[in-house]
Design a protein around this motif. Structure first.
Motif, PDB file in Angstrom:
ATOM      1  N   UNK B  34       0.860  -1.177   0.000  1.00 45.99           N
ATOM      2  CA  UNK B  34       0.000   0.000   0.000  1.00 45.99           C
ATOM      3  C   UNK B  34       0.897   1.228   0.000  1.00 45.99           C
ATOM      4  N   UNK B  35       0.817   2.008  -1.066  1.00 43.30           N
ATOM      5  CA  UNK B  35       1.675   3.178  -1.211  1.00 43.30           C
ATOM      6  C   UNK B  35       0.808   4.424  -1.156  1.00 43.30           C
ATOM      7  N   UNK B  36       1.217   5.394  -0.349  1.00 45.44           N
ATOM      8  CA  UNK B  36       0.502   6.659  -0.303  1.00 45.44           C
ATOM      9  C   UNK B  36       1.281   7.721  -1.037  1.00 45.44           C
ATOM     10  N   UNK B  37       0.563   8.605  -1.737  1.00 47.12           N
ATOM     11  CA  UNK B  37       1.230   9.747  -2.360  1.00 47.12           C
ATOM     12  C   UNK B  37       0.707  10.988  -1.656  1.00 47.12           C
ATOM     13  N   UNK B  38       1.617  11.745  -1.047  1.00 44.66           N
ATOM     14  CA  UNK B  38       1.183  12.935  -0.336  1.00 44.66           C
ATOM     15  C   UNK B  38       1.875  14.161  -0.903  1.00 44.66           C
TER      16      UNK B  38
END
Lengths: 452, 269
Positions: B34-38
C-alpha cells in the motif's frame, strides 16, 4: 388466468406482448362499430410515434445525447422505402431491411459527428441535418415527387407462389407487432451491458473510460439505434397511410417527439408510449371534441397539459402510477386489510379443502365477511359517538372558562382559545389512531382464529 | 523492471502550457504493497494518477506495469479504455457513479470488458447473454457481501450516504481482477468511524485480492496508519519515498508542509 398473472410478474417483456395484444384488438372494435375508423388511424399514428420516440429515448434518456433531426429521418425512411420498393424490390421485408441498413450507415456518420460537437452544438448540427432532409424532400423530384408527394400501397409479402397485400387493419396489426418487438429488444438492450455502458457514458465520461467503455463505440450504437428506429417509423408511416409529402417532416415534429420522451418518462418504455399518446393522441382524440366550435383551442390545452405534466412529474407521466399506488397504501390499504386477510385465509382453506366442502366454505366466507363488516361498522359507530362526545366536552369546558374570564383580560381569552384548539386537534388525532387500531385489531383477531 | 515491482514510474514529466505539473518524477510500487502519495494542494498528485491511467498523455517518461499475465507493458502505449484490461483500475476524487442505476448495476459497469457478448446478442437476450450476466452478477454479489453492502444491492446509488458511495466505487474496481488499485482521496468526506472502516477494508482487499494499492490522501493519520511506504511530492517534484516514520521526520517533507524558515512570517509583522 393465474399462469398469465404469474408470467407477467416474473417476465417483464410479457407485459409488452399483452399490451400489443390489447392494441391489436382495436380494429375489431371499429369493425363492429364501437370505435370510429379515424380513432384506429390515430392510434396507428401513436404507435408509429412510439417506435420513433423509443429510439430517441435511448439517445436522450440513456445516452444523454440530443437530436433535433428525428422527423427528417422519419421522412427519409418513408421516401427511401418507396424508392426501394419501386426501383429495387417490391416486398415489405426486403425493402424495410435495405432502408434500415442505409439509415444505420447515416446514423453512424452522425455518431462520428457527435464526437466532435457536444451539447447545444450537437442539437444545432442535427437540427440542420433535419433541415437538409426537408429541402431534399421538397426539391429532389425524382426521389420524392416534390410537393405532390409519393403514393404507395399497403405492405406486400412475396411468398413462394403467391403475393399477399395486407389490408389496412392487418397493416395496423403488423405495426403493433413491430412495436412490441422493438419494445422487447429495447428492454433487453437497456438491461444489458450495453445499456449500462450507455448510462455510464452519459453520467461520467471519465469514469466510463476508466472502466473500459469506449465512448466512440457507444455513441455510434446510440445514434445508429435512434436513426434506425426513426427510419422504421417512416417505413411504417408510408405503409399505413399510403401517402407521403414533405409537409410533416419539419422541426415542429422533431420537437414533438422530444416532448413525447420528456413527458412520458426518460428511460421508461411504457412511459414513451404514454408520452406519444399524451402528445399526439389526447389533443386529437378528446380536446378537439370538447372544443369542436374552435378546434385551435385544443392545441393551447395540449400545451398547458404538457407544462402541467412537466411541472408535477419531471421524471415523466408514467410516475403518476407510482403516486396512485402510494396513496392507496397510505389511505385505503389499512382499511381494506381485514377483508384482504379474511380472503387470504379463505383461499388457503379452499386450497386444502375437499371438493364437496368448497361450497360450504364459500358460504361461511360470505357470512364471515358480512359479520366482519358489521362488527367493524358497529365499532366505528361507537368510536364516532365517543369522538363527538369528546369534542363537545372540550368545547363546553373552554366555553365556560372563557365566559368566566374577566371581560378586559384579552390575553387570557386568547390563551384559552389557543389551548382549546390544541385540545381539539389532539382529540382528532386520537380518533384517527383509534380508528386504525380497530382495523388492526380486526386483523389480529382473524389471525388468531386462523391459528386455532 | 525490478522483479518485485508491479508499477514503475520513470522520469514522468507533464506540462500544461508553461506550467510543469509533474517534473521528472520516479517511484515504484511493489507487489501487495500500500503506497501513499502525499503533497500539498496543487502538488500534482492527481495529475500523476491521470498520467498513469492515460487520461493525460505525458510529455516525457515511462510507466511500466506488470499486468495480469505477468507481462511488462509500457502503459503509454495503451489506450485509456484498455488500461483496465491489464489490471490497473482507479477511483475518482469526486465519486463518479451512475446515480440512476442500482448499486449492483453500478458494480457491473466495472466488469464491462469481461462481457463477451455483443450488442446484437443483447437485443435478443439469448441464453448465452443471460448465462454471462448471471455469472458476473454472482461475482458482483460476492464483492458486495465482502464489503458488507449486500443488503443495499437493488437500491439506487442516488441518495446513498457518502461513505457508501465511496465503498461502491471501491467495489467497482474489484470487478476487474485488479493488480493495482489507484484510489484518489478515498477518505475525503468520511467521518472518523467511516475512515477506520475504510482502512480496514483497504487492508482486507490487499490480502484477499492480492493486489497493490496506491492512494492519494490528505488525512495524515489515515495515510501514516495504513501505508507501507509513502511518496512525498511538491510542485510536481519528487521529495522522498520511505516508510511513514521516516517520511515524518524528513526535513524536506516538513519544509514542504510547514514552509521553510526564511519565508515564514509571524502574524504580527
Amino acid at each position: 388466468m393465474t399462469t398469465i398473472k404469474q408470467l407477467l410478474k416474473t417476465n417483464y417483456p410479457a407485459r409488452f406482448i399483452l399490451f400489443g395484444v390489447i392494441l391489436s384488438l382495436l380494429p375489431i372494435f371499429s369493425e363492429i362499430g364501437v370505435l370510429q375508423n379515424s380513432t384506429v388511424r390515430l392510434i396507428g399514428y401513436v404507435i408509429i410515434f412510439t417506435v420513433v420516440a423509443l429510439g430517441l429515448n435511448l439517445l436522450l434518456g440513456f445516452s444523454g445525447l440530443v437530436s433535433l433531426g428525428t422527423a427528417g429521418f422519419m421522412g427519409f425512411g418513408a421516401y427511401m422505402f418507396v424508392f426501394i420498393s419501386t426501383n429495387v424490390f417490391d416486398g415489405f421485408l426486403v425493402a424495410m431491411l435495405l432502408t434500415l441498413v442505409i439509415a444505420g450507415l447515416l446514423g453512424a456518420v452522425i455518431g462520428l459527428l457527435s464526437l466532435k460537437v457536444e451539447g447545444i452544438y450537437l442539437a444545432i448540427a442535427t437540427l440542420f441535418i433535419g433541415e437538409i432532409f426537408l429541402q431534399i424532400f421538397r426539391n429532389v423530384d425524382w426521389f420524392t415527387g416534390g410537393f405532390s408527394g409519393m403514393r404507395h400501397h399497403h405492405p406486400t409479402f412475396n411468398l413462394l407462389f403467391t403475393e399477399i397485400t395486407l389490408t389496412r387493419n392487418w397493416t395496423y396489426v403488423l405495426m403493433v407487432l413491430i412495436m412490441v418487438v422493438v419494445m422487447i429488444m429495447m428492454y433487453h438492450l437497456v438491461h444489458s451491458r450495453t445499456g449500462r455502458a450507455l448510462m455510464a457514458m452519459s453520467r461520467s465520461e471519465h469514469a466510463a473510460q476508466a472502466m473500459g467503455v469506449s465512448i466512440l463505440k457507444y455513441r455510434l450504437i446510440a445514434f445508429i439505434f435512434a436513426t434506425v428506429l426513426a427510419t422504421l417509423g417512416g417505413v411504417l408511416y408510408i405503409s399505413y397511410f399510403r401517402f407521403v409529402d414533405p409537409s410533416p417532416w419539419n422541426l415542429n415534429r422533431s420537437l414533438f417527439i422530444i416532448a413525447m420522451v420528456v413527458v412520458g418518462g426518460f428511460k421508461s418504455i411504457f412511459g414513451t408510449a404514454l408520452g406519444a399518446f399524451i402528445i399526439h393522441g389526447i389533443p386529437e382524440l378528446y380536446l378537439k371534441d370538447i372544443f369542436s366550435g374552435n378546434p385551435e383551442f385544443s392545441y393551447i390545452f395540449a400545451g398547458i397539459l404538457i407544462i402541467v405534466v412537466i411541472m408535477f412529474y419531471p421524471n415523466g407521466a408514467i410516475y403518476v402510477g407510482y403516486d396512485v399506488k402510494k396513496l392507496y397504501y397510505k389511505h385505503v390499504y389499512p382499511r381494506r386489510l381485514p377483508y384482504i386477510t379474511l380472503k387470504q385465509i379463505y383461499k388457503q382453506n379452499l386450497a386444502t379443502a375437499a371438493d364437496d366442502a368448497k361450497k360450504q366454505l364459500k358460504a361461511t366466507y360470505k357470512n364471515q365477511r358480512q359479520e366482519l363488516r358489521s362488527a367493524i361498522g358497529a365499532k366505528l359507530e361507537q368510536l364516532r359517538a365517543k369522538h363527538q362526545q369528546c369534542l363537545a366536552d372540550i368545547k363546553a369546558t373552554y366555553q365556560a372558562a372563557i365566559a368566566a374570564a374577566p371581560d378586559g383580560d384579552q390575553t387570557k381569552r386568547q390563551l384559552l382559545k389557543k389551548q382549546r384548539q390544541v385540545a381539539l386537534s389532539e382529540c382528532k388525532q386520537q380518533h384517527r389512531i383509534d380508528k386504525l387500531a380497530i382495523y388492526r385489531n380486526a386483523v389480529t383477531e382473524l389471525m388468531v382464529i386462523d391459528d386455532e | 523492471m525490478n522483479k518485485n515491482n508491479v508499477l514503475e514510474v520513470r522520469n514522468l514529466t507533464m506540462r500544461f502550457g508553461g506550467l510543469v505539473a509533474v517534473n521528472d518524477l520516479s517511484f515504484d510500487v511493489r507487489e501487495q504493497e500500500i503506497v501513499g502519495i502525499i503533497g500539498p494542494n496543487g502538488a500534482g498528485k492527481t495529475t500523476v494518477f491521470n498520467c498513469i491511467t492515460q487520461f493525460y498523455k505525458d510529455d516525457e517518461g515511462e510507466i511500466w506495469f506488470r499486468n495480469n499475465d505477468n507481462e511488462e507493458v509500457n502503459l503509454n502505449d495503451v489506450k485509456v479504455t484498455d488500461v483496465i484490461n491489464h489490471g490497473l483500475v482507479r477511483t475518482f476524487q469526486n465519486v463518479e457513479l451512475v446515480r440512476d442505476l442500482s448499486i449492483i448495476d453500478n458494480i457491473l459497469i466495472g466488469a464491462h470488458n469481461q462481457f463477451k457478448t455483443n450488442v446484437f446478442q443483447h437485443l435478443f437476450n439469448g441464453r448465452g447473454v443471460r448465462k454471462e450476466e448471471q455469472a458476473l452478477r454472482d461475482k458482483a454479489m460476492k464483492i458486495l457481501t465482502f464489503l458488507k453492502l449486500d443488503h443495499l444491492k437493488d437500491q439506487y446509488a442516488y441518495g446513498q450516504p457518502y461513505g457508501v458511495l465511496k465503498k461502491i466505487e471501491i467495489a467497482r474496481t474489484l470487478m476487474c481482477n485488479p493488480k493495482v488499485i489507484i484510489l484518489d482521496e478515498p477518505a475525503a468526506g468520511l467521518n472518523d468511524r467511516e475512515t477506520d472502516e475504510l482502512s480496514e477494508i483497504i487492508e482486507q482487499i490487499r490480502d484477499e485480492y492480492q493486489c497493490s494499492i496506491v492512494l492519494i490522501e490528505h488525512d495524515m493519520g489515515f495515510v501514516m496508519d495504513i501505508c507501507d511506504r509513502i511518496c512525498a511530492i511538491n510542485f510536481g517534484k519528487f521529495l522522498a519515498m520511505d516508510t511513514p516514520q521516516k517520511i515524518q521526520s524528513n526535513p524536506l517533507v516538513q519544509e514542504a508542509y510547514l514552509g521553510g524558515d526564511d519565508d515564514v512570517e509571524s502574524p504580527g509583522s
